[in-house]
Design an enzyme around this catalytic site. Structure first.
Site, short mmCIF file in Angstrom:
data_model
loop_
_atom_site.label_atom_id
_atom_site.label_comp_id
_atom_site.label_asym_id
_atom_site.label_seq_id
_atom_site.Cartn_x
_atom_site.Cartn_y
_atom_site.Cartn_z
CD GLU A 42 45.57 26.26 92.92
OE1 GLU A 42 45.40 26.33 94.13
OE2 GLU A 42 46.31 27.05 92.30
CB CYS A 47 45.67 28.24 97.53
SG CYS A 47 45.70 29.16 99.04
CE LYS A 81 49.10 44.16 92.63
NZ LYS A 81 47.67 44.30 92.35
CD GLU A 126 51.69 30.99 102.59
OE1 GLU A 126 51.48 29.85 102.12
OE2 GLU A 126 52.24 31.18 103.68
P1 ADP Z 1 45.42 35.05 89.85
O1 ADP Z 1 45.85 34.42 88.56
O2 ADP Z 1 44.66 34.17 90.72
O3 ADP Z 1 44.82 36.40 89.68
P2 ADP Z 1 47.96 36.21 90.40
O4 ADP Z 1 49.17 35.57 90.96
O5 ADP Z 1 48.01 36.57 88.96
O6 ADP Z 1 46.76 35.24 90.69
O7 ADP Z 1 47.58 37.51 91.21
C1 ADP Z 1 47.78 37.66 92.61
C2 ADP Z 1 48.23 39.09 92.87
O8 ADP Z 1 49.45 39.30 92.16
C3 ADP Z 1 47.29 40.18 92.39
O9 ADP Z 1 47.35 41.25 93.31
C4 ADP Z 1 47.87 40.59 91.05
O10 ADP Z 1 47.56 41.91 90.67
C5 ADP Z 1 49.34 40.48 91.36
N1 ADP Z 1 50.19 40.32 90.17
C6 ADP Z 1 49.87 39.80 88.98
N2 ADP Z 1 50.95 39.81 88.17
C7 ADP Z 1 51.97 40.37 88.88
C8 ADP Z 1 53.35 40.67 88.62
N3 ADP Z 1 53.91 40.39 87.45
N4 ADP Z 1 54.07 41.23 89.61
C9 ADP Z 1 53.52 41.52 90.80
N5 ADP Z 1 52.24 41.26 91.11
C10 ADP Z 1 51.47 40.69 90.17
#
Ligand code: ADP
Length: 496
Positions: A399, A301, A189, A267
Site C-alpha cells: 500500500e 486506505c 486511543k 479496518e
Molecule cells: P500507521 O502505520 O499508519 O501509523 P498504525 O496501525 O501503526 O498505522 O497506527 C494506527 C493506530 O494504532 C494509532 O493510534 C497507533 O498509535 C496505534 N498503534 C500502533 N501500534 C500499536 C500497538 N502495538 N497496539 C495498539 N495500538 C497501536
C-alpha cells in the site's frame, strides 16, 4: 501551548477546543507520570503543542470509568441516546470551521479537505443519532405453540477504539457514534500524530451533556501505544475492540483479543485497483482517479493503489491524467487553493521515497514527479506517475499511502481482473466501463468489500465500509455498523 499567528488566531477563537490534557471520567487530566509528547504540524515541522503521554495505569482508570458508566448508560432509552448524539452533532456543526483548522494543523491536509472531513465525520454522529432508535429485535415464529422466540440486541459493554491519523475526526466518530447508539461506553486511543482533534471532540461531547465516563480519550506517544493496546485487548472489563490502522498492528490486536475471545472490528490497509476498460468514458475515469488518488495526499486506505488501463484507452487516459496531476497545487494546507499537502511524518515520507526508488531501480518509468518537493518542506513529495510496473516492484504489492500513481497496461478483462485480485488485500476497488454486462460481471468478480463503478468517491455514513481478505473484519457506518457493538440475545418464553 501554540505559537504561529494562524494558531494564535485559532486559539483566541476556539480556546475551549484546544486541549492539552486527556479526557477520563469527565475530567481533563495529565498522565499519572506527568509525561507529555510533542505534536508537530507536518507542513512546517513546528511543534504545535503537547499531549499527555499516558500508559497502562491511565488506561486502566479510563477502562474503569467506562465500565462504571456502562452500568447506567446501557439502561438509557434509545431515544435519550439519540438526543445526546444529536446534541453532540449540532455542536460539531456549530464548531465546523475550528474543527477543520485543528485537523489541518495536525494532519497537514488542505483546509478544504479538512472541511470535507469534518462534514463527513459529523455525518456519522447525525446518522447514528437516528439509527440509535432503530436497533430492533425480532419475534421469530416458533415451531412449538407453547413457546415464544424473542430476539433482542444488547450493547456489548466497554469498547476500546483505536484510531489512525489520516482521518482524525471521522475515524473516531464512525466508531464512537455506533458504540454510543448501541449503548456501549468507550475508551478511545487517537493516533499520536493527531490527538488534538479527538480532544476537541471530547470538549463538544462534554458540552452536549454526554455523561462522564461514557467517552474517554487516552493520548499517548507511539512508544506507549503497544502497552495501551495490549491492556484494551486483554482487560476483562473491555468487551470489544474497534481498530482502524495498519494490517500489521491489526493482526497483533486480533491475536491479543483471542485470549479473551473478544469482539474485534478491523479496518486495515487496502491495495485498491482502479481499472479503466476500453468502453470507459475516459474523462470521467480521469476525474475519478484524481479524486480517489489525491485525497489526503494519497493517505487513505481506499486510495487507488494500482491503475490498470486497457490497451485502447491507455494513451489517452495516461496523457490526460499526467496533465491533471501537473496542475495540482502543493503547499501548506492552511493556504488557499492548496490541493496536496505533506505526508504525515518521516516514516511515511521515507516509505514513499523508497517505493519510488525501488520501482525506478527495477525499470519503472517516471512520467512526472518522482522526487521530494523540498521547496515546500521536509515532508512534501511530488505527485508522481510511474509506468512499466512489474510484479517484483514493491509498489505492486504494498500500500503506497502517498501521491504515487502506478499504471499498468492490460489486454483483456480476464487479465485485468487477475491483476486486480492478485493481492492479499480486499478493501476498495474501482472500475470504469460503459458496458452493462461487463459492469455486473466485474462488480461480482472483484475481490473487495467496496466497489466504485464509474465513481471514485464512495465513502458515506449510510453505506457499509469494510474489507475482505486481510483488509479487515466487520463493517463500519450504515446500520451494519451497529453489529460490532451489539450482541444478539435469544429469549425463549415457555409454557404459554
Ligand atoms: P500507521 O502505520 O499508519 O501509523 P498504525 O496501525 O501503526 O498505522 O497506527 C494506527 C493506530 O494504532 C494509532 O493510534 C497507533 O498509535 C496505534 N498503534 C500502533 N501500534 C500499536 C500497538 N502495538 N497496539 C495498539 N495500538 C497501536
Amino acid at each position: 501551548m501554540l505559537k504561529t499567528p494562524w494558531i494564535r488566531t485559532l486559539q483566541a477563537r476556539s480556546m475551549h477546543l484546544l486541549k492539552d490534557k486527556a479526557f477520563i471520567d469527565g475530567q481533563w487530566l495529565p498522565a499519572q507520570s506527568n509525561k507529555v509528547f510533542s505534536v508537530t504540524n507536518p507542513a512546517t515541522g513546528e511543534v504545535i503543542g503537547t499531549a499527555p503521554d499516558m500508559d497502562q495505569s491511565d488506561t486502566q482508570s479510563a477502562i474503569e470509568a467506562a465500565a462504571t458508566a456502562f452500568k447506567t448508560w446501557q439502561d438509557t432509552t434509545a431515544k435519550d441516546r439519540s438526543h445526546f448524539l444529536r446534541k453532540w452533532y449540532d455542536l460539531m456543526v456549530q464548531n465546523h470551521e475550528n474543527l477543520a483548522k485543528i485537523v489541518t494543523l495536525e494532519a497537514g491536509k488542505p483546509l478544504v479537505e479538512s472541511r470535507g472531513e469534518v462534514t463527513y465525520g459529523n455525518s456519522f454522529i447525525e446518522f447514528f443519532s437516528e439509527e440509535a432508535r432503530r436497533i430492533h429485535g425480532e419475534i421469530i415464529p416458533s415451531p412449538t405453540p407453547t413457546k415464544k422466540i424473542l430476539v433482542e440486541k444488547h450493547p456489548i459493554g466497554v469498547a476500546g477504539l483505536i484510531a489512525p491519523w489520516n482521518f482524525p475526526h471521522a475515524m473516531i466518530t464512525r466508531k464512537a457514534g455506533a458504540a454510543l447508539a448501541s449503548g456501549c461506553t468507550c475508551v478511545i486511543k487517537p493516533a499520536e500524530d493527531t490527538p488534538f482533534t479527538a480532544l476537541a471532540l471530547m470538549e463538544l461531547a462534554q458540552q452536549a451533556g454526554i455523561p462522564k465516563g461514557v467517552l474517554n480519550v487516552v493520548t499517548s506517544s507511539r512508544e506507549n501505544a503497544p502497552q495501551i493496546g495490549n491492556l484494551l485487548c486483554e482487560s476483562p472489563l473491555v468487551a470489544g475492540i474497534s481498530f482502524t490502522g495498519s494490517t500489521q498492528v491489526g493482526k497483533l490486536l486480533y491475536r491479543q483479543c483471542s485470549s479473551g475471545i473478544k469482539r474485534i472490528g478491523l479496518e486495515l490497509g487496502g491495495n485498491a485497483p482502479f481499472i479503466v476498460f476500453d468502453s470507459a468514458k475516459v474523462g470521467n475515469a480521469v476525474k475519478g482517479a484524481m479524486a480517489s488518488k489525491f485525497r489526503n495526499c494519497g493517505q487513505t486506505c481506499v486510495s487507488s493503489n494500482r491503475f490498470l488501463v486497457q490497451r485502447q484507452v491507455y494513451d489517452s487516459f495516461v496523457d490526460q491524467l499526467v496533465k491533471e496531476i501537473q496542475g495540482l497545487k502543493m503547499g501548506n494546507g492552511q493556504e488557499a487553493g492548496v490541493q496536496v499537502g505533506p505526508l504525515i511524518n518521516h516514516t511515511q515520507f521515507d516509505k514513499v521515497s523508497d517505493l519510488v526508488k525501488d520501482a525506478v531501480s527495477k525499470g519503472a518509468k517516471v512520467l512526472t514527479g518522482g522526487k521530494p518537493a523540498t521547496q515546500f518542506g521536509e515532508l512534501f513529495y511530488e505527485p508522481t506517475v510511474l509506468t512499466d510496473i512489474k510484479e517484483n516492484m514493491r509498489v505492486y504489492t504494498e500500500e503506497v499511502f502517498g501521491p504515487i500513481v502506478n499504471i499498468f497496461r492490460f489486454e483483456t478483462e480476464e487479465e485485468g481482473l487477475r491483476i486486480a485480485n492478485s493481492t492479499e488485500r480486499g478493501l476498495a476497488g474501482y472500475f470504469y466501463s460503459e458496458d452493462v454486462a461487463q459492469i455486473f460481471r466485474v462488480a461480482r468478480k472483484l475481490e473487495v468489500g467496496m466497489c466504485g463503478v464509474n465513481e471514485g468517491i464512495i465513502s458515506t455514513a449510510e453505506a457499509p465500509f469494510g474489507g475482505i481478505k486481510e483488509s479487515g473484519l466487520g463493517r463500519e457506518g450504515s446500520h451494519h455498523g451497529i453489529d460490532d457493538f451489539t450482541y444478539i440475545k435469544y429469549i425463549c418464553v415457555g409454557n404459554l
